[in-house]
Design a protein around this motif. Sequence first.
Motif, PDB file in Angstrom:
ATOM      1  N   TYR A 192      -6.063   1.855 -42.691  1.00 19.50           N
ATOM      2  CA  TYR A 192      -6.773   1.153 -43.581  1.00 19.50           C
ATOM      3  C   TYR A 192      -8.006   1.701 -44.041  1.00 19.50           C
ATOM      4  CZ  TYR A 192      -8.747  -3.133 -45.150  1.00 19.50           C
ATOM      5  OH  TYR A 192      -9.257  -4.376 -46.091  1.00 19.50           O
ATOM      6  N   PRO A 193      -8.656   1.923 -42.838  1.00 22.57           N
ATOM      7  CA  PRO A 193     -10.386   2.499 -43.153  1.00 22.57           C
ATOM      8  C   PRO A 193     -10.259   3.478 -44.136  1.00 22.57           C
ATOM      9  CG  PRO A 193      -9.945   2.067 -40.721  1.00 22.57           C
ATOM     10  CD  PRO A 193      -8.850   2.086 -41.260  1.00 22.57           C
ATOM     11  N   SER A 194      -9.381   4.485 -44.140  1.00 26.31           N
ATOM     12  CA  SER A 194      -9.291   5.517 -44.987  1.00 26.31           C
ATOM     13  C   SER A 194      -9.072   5.263 -46.466  1.00 26.31           C
ATOM     14  CB  SER A 194      -8.233   6.629 -44.652  1.00 26.31           C
ATOM     15  OG  SER A 194      -8.622   7.161 -43.426  1.00 26.31           O
ATOM     16  N   LEU A 195      -8.187   4.147 -46.575  1.00 25.78           N
ATOM     17  CA  LEU A 195      -7.958   3.675 -47.926  1.00 25.78           C
ATOM     18  C   LEU A 195      -9.190   3.129 -48.553  1.00 25.78           C
ATOM     19  CD1 LEU A 195      -4.696   1.805 -47.327  1.00 25.78           C
ATOM     20  CD2 LEU A 195      -4.847   4.059 -48.411  1.00 25.78           C
ATOM     21  N   LEU A 196      -9.956   2.332 -47.823  1.00 22.57           N
ATOM     22  CA  LEU A 196     -11.242   1.749 -48.272  1.00 22.57           C
ATOM     23  C   LEU A 196     -12.338   3.117 -48.483  1.00 22.57           C
ATOM     24  CD1 LEU A 196     -11.843  -1.202 -45.478  1.00 22.57           C
ATOM     25  CD2 LEU A 196     -10.909  -1.140 -47.741  1.00 22.57           C
ATOM     26  N   PHE A 197     -12.321   3.962 -47.813  1.00 19.83           N
ATOM     27  CA  PHE A 197     -13.106   5.073 -48.236  1.00 19.83           C
ATOM     28  C   PHE A 197     -12.599   5.778 -49.445  1.00 19.83           C
ATOM     29  CE2 PHE A 197     -14.269   5.475 -43.505  1.00 19.83           C
ATOM     30  CZ  PHE A 197     -15.401   4.574 -43.630  1.00 19.83           C
ATOM     31  N   GLY A 198     -11.350   5.733 -49.599  1.00 21.00           N
ATOM     32  CA  GLY A 198     -10.896   6.280 -50.934  1.00 21.00           C
ATOM     33  C   GLY A 198     -11.025   5.403 -52.129  1.00 21.00           C
TER      34      GLY A 198
ATOM     35  N   ASP B  97      -8.984  13.982 -46.951  1.00 16.49           N
ATOM     36  CA  ASP B  97      -8.766  13.014 -45.996  1.00 16.49           C
ATOM     37  C   ASP B  97      -8.260  13.260 -45.004  1.00 16.49           C
ATOM     38  OD1 ASP B  97      -9.384  10.864 -44.253  1.00 16.49           O
ATOM     39  OD2 ASP B  97      -9.147   9.102 -45.857  1.00 16.49           O
ATOM     40  N   TYR B  98      -8.735  14.172 -43.989  1.00  9.68           N
ATOM     41  CA  TYR B  98      -7.803  14.813 -42.832  1.00  9.68           C
ATOM     42  C   TYR B  98      -7.564  13.730 -41.979  1.00  9.68           C
ATOM     43  CZ  TYR B  98      -9.405  19.148 -45.182  1.00  9.68           C
ATOM     44  OH  TYR B  98      -9.675  20.203 -45.900  1.00  9.68           O
ATOM     45  N   VAL B  99      -8.283  12.669 -41.725  1.00  2.00           N
ATOM     46  CA  VAL B  99      -8.014  11.643 -40.769  1.00  2.00           C
ATOM     47  C   VAL B  99      -6.725  10.747 -41.369  1.00  2.00           C
ATOM     48  CG1 VAL B  99      -8.767   9.429 -39.738  1.00  2.00           C
ATOM     49  CG2 VAL B  99     -10.246  11.176 -40.101  1.00  2.00           C
ATOM     50  N   MET B 100      -6.642  10.593 -42.437  1.00  2.00           N
ATOM     51  CA  MET B 100      -5.506   9.729 -42.798  1.00  2.00           C
ATOM     52  C   MET B 100      -4.309  10.727 -42.977  1.00  2.00           C
ATOM     53  SD  MET B 100      -4.754   7.862 -46.716  1.00  2.00           S
ATOM     54  CE  MET B 100      -3.099   7.259 -47.048  1.00  2.00           C
ATOM     55  N   LEU B 101      -4.655  12.045 -43.139  1.00  2.00           N
ATOM     56  CA  LEU B 101      -3.328  12.863 -43.598  1.00  2.00           C
ATOM     57  C   LEU B 101      -2.690  13.304 -42.138  1.00  2.00           C
ATOM     58  CD1 LEU B 101      -4.283  15.530 -46.039  1.00  2.00           C
ATOM     59  CD2 LEU B 101      -3.061  13.704 -46.424  1.00  2.00           C
ATOM     60  N   THR B 102      -3.754  13.365 -40.920  1.00  2.00           N
ATOM     61  CA  THR B 102      -3.448  13.621 -39.400  1.00  2.00           C
ATOM     62  C   THR B 102      -2.570  12.438 -39.032  1.00  2.00           C
ATOM     63  OG1 THR B 102      -5.391  14.845 -39.110  1.00  2.00           O
ATOM     64  CG2 THR B 102      -4.110  13.787 -37.210  1.00  2.00           C
ATOM     65  N   VAL B 103      -2.946  10.749 -39.434  1.00  2.00           N
ATOM     66  CA  VAL B 103      -2.300   9.868 -38.992  1.00  2.00           C
ATOM     67  C   VAL B 103      -0.652   9.752 -39.652  1.00  2.00           C
ATOM     68  CG1 VAL B 103      -2.177   7.188 -39.402  1.00  2.00           C
ATOM     69  CG2 VAL B 103      -4.419   8.588 -38.932  1.00  2.00           C
ATOM     70  N   LEU B 104      -0.831  10.308 -40.956  1.00  2.00           N
ATOM     71  CA  LEU B 104       0.556  10.309 -41.417  1.00  2.00           C
ATOM     72  C   LEU B 104       1.383  11.456 -41.000  1.00  2.00           C
ATOM     73  CD1 LEU B 104      -0.321  10.270 -45.488  1.00  2.00           C
ATOM     74  CD2 LEU B 104       0.558   8.204 -44.091  1.00  2.00           C
ATOM     75  N   MET B 105       0.859  12.431 -40.551  1.00  2.00           N
ATOM     76  CA  MET B 105       1.761  13.602 -39.771  1.00  2.00           C
ATOM     77  C   MET B 105       2.188  12.946 -38.501  1.00  2.00           C
ATOM     78  SD  MET B 105       0.198  17.161 -40.409  1.00  2.00           S
ATOM     79  CE  MET B 105      -1.363  17.076 -39.837  1.00  2.00           C
ATOM     80  N   ALA B 106       1.320  12.064 -37.719  1.00  2.00           N
ATOM     81  CA  ALA B 106       1.730  11.656 -36.360  1.00  2.00           C
ATOM     82  C   ALA B 106       2.930  10.508 -36.557  1.00  2.00           C
ATOM     83  CB  ALA B 106       0.303  10.716 -35.682  1.00  2.00           C
ATOM     84  N   GLY B 107       2.800   9.730 -37.553  1.00  2.00           N
ATOM     85  CA  GLY B 107       3.574   8.878 -37.871  1.00  2.00           C
ATOM     86  C   GLY B 107       5.107   9.729 -38.330  1.00  2.00           C
ATOM     87  N   VAL B 108       5.066  10.617 -39.003  1.00  2.00           N
ATOM     88  CA  VAL B 108       6.096  11.266 -39.352  1.00  2.00           C
ATOM     89  C   VAL B 108       6.942  11.750 -38.038  1.00  2.00           C
ATOM     90  CG1 VAL B 108       6.913  13.526 -40.445  1.00  2.00           C
ATOM     91  CG2 VAL B 108       5.676  11.943 -41.689  1.00  2.00           C
ATOM     92  N   PHE B 109       5.833  12.581 -37.202  1.00  2.00           N
ATOM     93  CA  PHE B 109       6.291  13.059 -35.677  1.00  2.00           C
ATOM     94  C   PHE B 109       7.244  12.161 -35.097  1.00  2.00           C
ATOM     95  CE2 PHE B 109       5.573  13.758 -31.482  1.00  2.00           C
ATOM     96  CZ  PHE B 109       6.398  15.053 -31.138  1.00  2.00           C
ATOM     97  N   LEU B 110       6.594  10.823 -34.649  1.00  2.00           N
ATOM     98  CA  LEU B 110       7.077   9.515 -34.006  1.00  2.00           C
ATOM     99  C   LEU B 110       8.332   9.295 -34.578  1.00  2.00           C
ATOM    100  CD1 LEU B 110       3.799   7.645 -33.126  1.00  2.00           C
ATOM    101  CD2 LEU B 110       5.229   9.226 -31.636  1.00  2.00           C
ATOM    102  N   GLY B 111       8.635   9.042 -35.993  1.00  2.00           N
ATOM    103  CA  GLY B 111       9.802   8.971 -36.304  1.00  2.00           C
ATOM    104  C   GLY B 111      10.708   9.765 -36.371  1.00  2.00           C
TER     105      GLY B 111
END
Length: 480
Positions: free
Chosen positions: A181-187, A224-238
């Motif tokens: 959510y914060p990354s979307l606001l900053f974007g 936005d490396y924070v958001m991309l890292t979160v997306l990678m973490a989600g993909v890994f967990l899934g």
Amino acid sequence: MTDSSVGALLRRALVAPAHAFWRRLRSITTSSPARFAVLIFVTLILGFTALFSLPAAAADGKATPLVDALFTAVSTICVTGLSTVDMGSHWSPLGHVLVYIGVNVGALGVLTLASILGLVISKRLGLRAKLIAAGDSNPLRVHGGPVNEGQTVRLGEVGSLLATVALSTLVIEAALAILIYPSLLFGGIDPITALWEAPYYAAMSFTNTGFAPNAEGLAPFAHDYVMLTVLMAGVFLGSIGFPVIFTLWRHQWHVRQWSLHAKLTIITTVTLFFAGAAAFLILEYGNPKTFGTMDAWDTTFQAFFLSAMTRSGGFSIIDVGELNGSSLIVGSMLMFVGGGSASTAGGIKVTTLAVLALAVWSEAKGRPSVEAFGRRIPSDVQRVALSVVAWGATIVALSTITITHLTHQPVEAVLFDVISGFATVGLSTGVAADLPDAAAYVLALTMFMGRVGTVTLAAAVAATTRSQLYALPVERPIVG
């Protein structure tokens, strides 16, 4: 005849067929788990096809053509991420809600979903219902014959596994949405819109689908490396699979208490993640259309991001069609392997690759059995691994030949998109967006077979299981 008698006859006439249908449905859930699972997915796909065909689901208020509605339904329920329409602009808010619901339903897994519905129908999670659920964590469960109870998830643990599936999906997606959510606001996304897009991105990452709610995709967040890292973490967990999440939740960092399945999944996943990133970094470093114009940090990060997404994630920052041919081959190999068993990822699964690698290593060392971490892997597991690879390669080859013939597109681009569909990844060189209707149906069927699973599909079409009470004489043909 009195009014009460007429009413009683009418009630019996209406209730009797309903009871007969209910008994028939219960019989299906317990007699053939694999076929019931396929039936569920087919029903869901047909239902979502009808919903996507509604004028209200499209942004322009017109009915979506059948081929596009069916392809989107298959891609959504099978959590693939490929599309024949622009997912960000074609669908209305109702269409996006349908996509969001569809990927979460599909993420539950073929047999896990079947077990939940079977539980609703049967009123309790009995032995056969547990066999259905356990089949999602181990394809051997859908076959007849003896099964070693030391496998991924024991029957007594299936109830806890189902609870883990539901709770982990809810908790992980909620945590990812809060971080995104914060990354979307900053974007530059307004706060109200971000309240919808954050859980959408969270669902698309954890389910390994890769759809974006806007026409620009991830382009506004390329740095936005924070958001991309979160997306990678989600993909890994899934992608590691629910049984592994179940094991990590129970034993946390007590590695010695992890199951063999969890160890093989984690080790193989991490190894392929770093190996894929290194390969992309070397092969694309000088390509001006991809990494060539980036600095060292951006190139390294994007190489890791691309490696994570080829495991089944489906998100992309760069134009996949601009990758070098050598990188497309590496990406195809990573996609074909996919993620963990009983996960939201597709492919032949990392444990299949690990078992085959261990078998090759044992053969090279002259060992009589395949062993890992103090455990012996039985021959029936090795045969299933070989069957999965053989069936997967056959499906990919036939689909590639057919689509190449129908589209006259370069075979390397078609092969990449076919493997992306079979492994439910969602990355595309651009071929999927311009498919003729016949080729779109072929690719949709490929996605379905890739998601349902080759072993489950084979078990579903097998009429009966026959036991052989005799053994034929042995004769060894020359191999190799």
